[in-house]
Design a protein around this motif. Structure first.
Motif, PDB file in Angstrom:
ATOM      1  N   VAL A 137       1.959   3.810   5.811  1.00 37.79           N
ATOM      2  CA  VAL A 137       1.241   2.556   6.047  1.00 37.79           C
ATOM      3  C   VAL A 137       2.184   1.585   6.739  1.00 37.79           C
ATOM      4  O   VAL A 137       3.270   1.280   6.228  1.00 37.79           O
ATOM      5  CB  VAL A 137       0.722   1.955   4.723  1.00 37.79           C
ATOM      6  N   VAL A 138       1.779   1.094   7.911  1.00 39.37           N
ATOM      7  CA  VAL A 138       2.613   0.177   8.682  1.00 39.37           C
ATOM      8  C   VAL A 138       1.748  -0.961   9.208  1.00 39.37           C
ATOM      9  O   VAL A 138       0.527  -0.854   9.305  1.00 39.37           O
ATOM     10  CB  VAL A 138       3.295   0.888   9.869  1.00 39.37           C
ATOM     11  N   PHE A 181       0.817  -1.215   0.000  1.00 34.16           N
ATOM     12  CA  PHE A 181       0.000   0.000   0.000  1.00 34.16           C
ATOM     13  C   PHE A 181       0.848   1.262   0.000  1.00 34.16           C
ATOM     14  O   PHE A 181       1.829   1.376   0.729  1.00 34.16           O
ATOM     15  CB  PHE A 181      -0.921   0.023   1.226  1.00 34.16           C
ATOM     16  N   ASP A 182       0.413   2.222  -0.814  1.00 35.59           N
ATOM     17  CA  ASP A 182       1.043   3.537  -0.832  1.00 35.59           C
ATOM     18  C   ASP A 182       0.329   4.511   0.095  1.00 35.59           C
ATOM     19  O   ASP A 182       0.935   5.475   0.571  1.00 35.59           O
ATOM     20  CB  ASP A 182       1.050   4.106  -2.249  1.00 35.59           C
ATOM     21  N   GLU A 183      -0.936   4.283   0.322  1.00 36.51           N
ATOM     22  CA  GLU A 183      -1.688   5.127   1.246  1.00 36.51           C
ATOM     23  C   GLU A 183      -2.953   4.392   1.664  1.00 36.51           C
ATOM     24  O   GLU A 183      -3.375   3.421   1.025  1.00 36.51           O
ATOM     25  CB  GLU A 183      -2.057   6.478   0.622  1.00 36.51           C
ATOM     26  N   VAL A 184      -3.542   4.863   2.767  1.00 39.36           N
ATOM     27  CA  VAL A 184      -4.790   4.290   3.257  1.00 39.36           C
ATOM     28  C   VAL A 184      -5.763   5.428   3.543  1.00 39.36           C
ATOM     29  O   VAL A 184      -5.367   6.529   3.942  1.00 39.36           O
ATOM     30  CB  VAL A 184      -4.561   3.431   4.520  1.00 39.36           C
ATOM     31  N   ASP A 206       0.616  10.093  10.384  1.00 37.30           N
ATOM     32  CA  ASP A 206       0.955   8.835  11.025  1.00 37.30           C
ATOM     33  C   ASP A 206      -0.345   8.173  11.470  1.00 37.30           C
ATOM     34  O   ASP A 206      -1.245   8.851  11.992  1.00 37.30           O
ATOM     35  CB  ASP A 206       1.864   9.118  12.236  1.00 37.30           C
ATOM     36  N   PRO A 207      -0.499   6.864  11.286  1.00 36.13           N
ATOM     37  CA  PRO A 207      -1.762   6.218  11.663  1.00 36.13           C
ATOM     38  C   PRO A 207      -2.056   6.245  13.155  1.00 36.13           C
ATOM     39  O   PRO A 207      -3.197   6.038  13.567  1.00 36.13           O
ATOM     40  CB  PRO A 207      -1.585   4.781  11.166  1.00 36.13           C
TER      41      PRO A 207
END
Length: 379
Positions: free
Chosen positions: A362-363, A257-260, A347-348
């Protein structure tokens, strides 16, 4: 003035079959080769749009693919014996796929759901021969999802020959979607960005990993729901079904994933209803959430950028929820026009999100347990 429509007559009978699906001798033969539809204005800005893979054209939805593949693989390895029972936790769509696989291969099926499963879905599963069990209380930390999984474990202990696909962690759930990726390449030729809902992680990982082999610079955008833990947010009650999770499925391929984007239920309802009204193509929570994000990307990216989304199902099971005004009013889902742009976080773990929000970091949350603990303490 009347216009004459010219009809071209094929030169041979073979040409008549060139663009049609072959007759199916079993229901399993109806799965796959789903159409792709252009979604443009008025849902998107003038001159912009995206392609949608309509997986609702499968008999039960996108998870027909994974159910059939996982059952075939387990039978081939001797893990699923002839006539043995299949037991699995599901919010509905995989249950339809397993009922289809059970009918095709001669296996009884038990589906474990929860009170959030729509009555229509319970009725369909029963009609297709599946036994439906509903858990009555959520797990203290894992919510309804973990409560369902615990009941599955009890049923497996009571039926030693039974088999559970374990859709959350089974790599066959990922491998099942290679044909979908191949269909997209054949149908569209080039793909620049893929937009996919994320729940068990199966179709997002399966489609994206294959497409990256064809298009190394492919951008992959994951779509989750607020209240889901998959991408590092804390667990919260979730109205939306079919995407998101209160556990951490190991099939989620975080590195792809590049982004969420996290989408809230009212925003998904708005998008799904507008799709239905303007394009006669829509579906459930996942479709609304994915379409909202793809709509924004079609405006944010260059016009020549080819965006492809996957619509996992159709609208049928949601007639009493997303498309029912009384239900939507009861849950305060109407009258919420989505913002033109998502919120942004770097940051998520930065903060809890409650509306459509985007993050380009994305982590895997299980790899950052310390960071998550610090974020929780800060909140």
């Amino acid at each position: 003035m009347n216009e004459t429509t010219l009809v071209t007559t094929p030169s041979s009978p073979a040409q008549l079959l060139a663009d049609t699906k072959r007759p199916a001798s079993t229901p399993a033969g109806l799965v796959g080769d789903t159409p792709v539809l252009w979604i443009g204005e008025p849902f998107t800005p003038v001159g912009r749009g995206f392609w949608a893979k309509l997986e609702g054209h499968n008999p039960g939805g996108i998870k027909d693919r994974s159910a059939l593949y996982m059952v075939q693989a387990a039978r081939g390895r001797g893990r699923l014996l002839p006539g043995a029972r299949i037991v699995e936790s599901t919010s509905g769509t995989l249950g339809l796929g397993l009922a289809l696989a059970g009918a095709a291969y001669g296996h009884p099926v038990t589906v474990v759901g929860d009170p959030g499963m729509e009555p229509l879905m319970t009725g369909l599963l029963t009609a297709y021969g599946a036994e439906v069990e509903l858990v009555t209380a959520p797990h203290s930390t894992g919510g309804w999802q973990e409560a369902r999984r615990e009941r599955v474990a009890e049923l497996l202990a009571a039926h030693p020959d039974a088999w559970c696909p374990d859709q959350y962690n089974n790599p066959d759930n990922v491998a099942a979607y290679a044909p979908l990726a191949h269909e997209l390449v054949a149908q569209l030729g080039r793909i620049d960005t893929l937009v996919v809902a994320v729940g068990t992680g199966g179709h997002s990982a399966g489609v994206a990993s294959v497409l990256r082999g064809y298009f190394p610079h492919l951008r992959v955008v994951g779509v989750d729901t607020t209240g889901s833990t998959i991408f590092g947010q804390p667990a919260a009650p979730r109205l939306m079904r079919g995407l998101g999770s209160s556990i951490y499925p190991r099939n989620v391929a975080y590195d792809l994933f590049d982004e969420v984007h996290w989408v809230a239920a009212p925003e998904a309802v708005w998008a799904a209803r507008h799709l239905a009204r303007h394009h006669y193509a829509t579906g459930g929570w996942s479709v609304g959430a994915v379409a909202l994000v793809a709509r924004w990307l079609s405006r944010a990216l260059p016009a020549e950028h080819r965006i492809v989304s996957v619509f996992p199902d159709g609208p049928q099971r949601y007639v009493g929820t997303l498309y029912d005004d009384a239900y939507c009013k009861e849950h305060h889902l109407l009258g919420h026009l989505p913002a033109d742009d998502p919120d942004e976080i770097g940051d998520p773990f930065e903060r809890v999100v409650t509306r459509w929000t985007r993050c380009t970091r994305v982590v895997d949350p299980l790899s950052f347990t310390g960071e998550r603990a610090l974020a929780g303490a800060a909140r």
